[in-house]
Design an enzyme around this catalytic site. Structure first.
Site, short mmCIF file in Angstrom:
data_model
loop_
_atom_site.label_atom_id
_atom_site.label_comp_id
_atom_site.label_asym_id
_atom_site.label_seq_id
_atom_site.Cartn_x
_atom_site.Cartn_y
_atom_site.Cartn_z
N CYS A 217 -0.64 9.25 -55.44
CA CYS A 217 -0.40 8.78 -54.08
C CYS A 217 0.27 7.40 -54.00
O CYS A 217 1.46 7.32 -54.23
CB CYS A 217 -1.71 8.83 -53.29
SG CYS A 217 -1.42 8.91 -51.52
N HIS B 96 -5.41 13.47 -54.56
CA HIS B 96 -6.65 12.81 -54.96
C HIS B 96 -7.68 13.91 -55.17
O HIS B 96 -7.37 15.09 -55.22
CB HIS B 96 -7.15 11.90 -53.83
CG HIS B 96 -6.27 10.76 -53.50
ND1 HIS B 96 -6.27 9.59 -54.21
CD2 HIS B 96 -5.38 10.57 -52.49
CE1 HIS B 96 -5.43 8.73 -53.65
NE2 HIS B 96 -4.86 9.30 -52.61
N1 GLN Z 1 -0.71 3.84 -48.50
C1 GLN Z 1 -0.02 5.03 -48.87
C2 GLN Z 1 0.18 5.96 -47.70
O1 GLN Z 1 -0.58 5.93 -46.77
C3 GLN Z 1 -0.75 5.74 -50.00
C4 GLN Z 1 -2.11 6.24 -49.61
C5 GLN Z 1 -2.92 6.77 -50.75
O2 GLN Z 1 -2.80 6.34 -51.89
N2 GLN Z 1 -3.83 7.68 -50.44
O3 GLN Z 1 1.11 6.75 -47.68
#
Ligand code: GLN
Length: 241
Positions: free
Chosen positions: A93, A188
């Protein structure tokens, strides 16, 4: 024999149990008598990537991504060389987005490492869902996504096709990227506990890069496979087994 993992900025990039990926790799190695050492890298610590068999970057909020940007950029040359040389890197992510050219937020742009030719732009909604994707080699891969960014991967090979959920951008039907020995994904979960085939693929890459034999003794994956199947059945029903 000892494999070494560099976990970059676990204090800032570690959402939704991303650290469980490292626990999974460590346990699956230990169960086969392969020792694993994980070094957590914080702050402005400098490391020699060639000492490592896996570099792991987890996910983070936009704020945390802004906080790690400069630290990561100070390693850009070394981390790029590591990847181009076949070094194994897994990114989830926020970590995935930071491997690209940029992550464009509403009021500013976070420049990325340019290891992947991908671009990310924030959208007006968050893409939050359980996810099931299909990869030619590993079959289904399950996980959970929560991201505002939409990532466009150009000519890169995706990690998989989306069967359920949004994936890279909610429109093109792809999820993640596989490039050399990089596995980058929005998933995740944490990702690896419920995807033992992908876990063993990463372990094999680590062993291969070290010049060690890659034949892994089989493990009893009944629990892992049941957890995986539960998600597939729940979200795809009878469409896919
Ligand atoms: N901040 C990033 C987004 O919202 C990644 C989020 C995350 O790692 N879950 O796209």
């Amino acid at each position: 024999m000892k494999l070494r993992i560099a976990h970059l900025y676990p204090d800032l990039l570690n959402l939704y149990g991303d650290i469980g990926n490292i626990t999974t790799l460590t346990k699956r190695c230990e169960w086969r008598n392969i020792e694993v050492q994980t070094d957590s890298i914080y702050g402005n610590e400098k490391i020699s990537f060639t000492d490592y068999d896996l570099v792991f970057l987890g996910g983070g909020s936009d704020r945390e991504q802004l906080l790690v940007r400069d630290k990561l950029m100070s390693m850009k040359k070394e981390l790029t060389a590591y990847v181009e040389d076949g070094g194994v890197l897994a990114a989830v992510c926020g970590g995935y987005q930071l491997l690209g050219s940029y992550y464009k937020l509403e009021n500013e742009t976070i420049e990325g490492l340019e290891i992947l030719n991908i671009q990310t732009e924030i959208g007006s909604t968050r893409l939050i869902s359980d996810v099931v994707i299909e990869n030619e080699k590993f079959g289904t891969i399950v996980g959970f996504e929560n991201h505002g960014g939409r990532t466009y991967i150009n000519d890169h090979t995706p990690l998989g096709k989306v069967l359920y959920g949004n994936g890279n951008n909610g429109t093109d039907g792809f999820e993640g990227v596989m490039y050399k020995n990089v596995i980058a994904t929005y998933l995740h979960g944490s990702l690896l506990p419920k995807n033992p085939k992908l876990s063993d693929h990463i372990i094999k890459l680590m062993l291969e890069q070290r010049g060690l034999p890659t034949d892994l003794s089989p493990l009893d994956d009944t629990i892992e496979n049941n957890a995986h199947k539960y998600i597939v059945d729940r979200f795809l029903g009878t469409k896919k087994q």
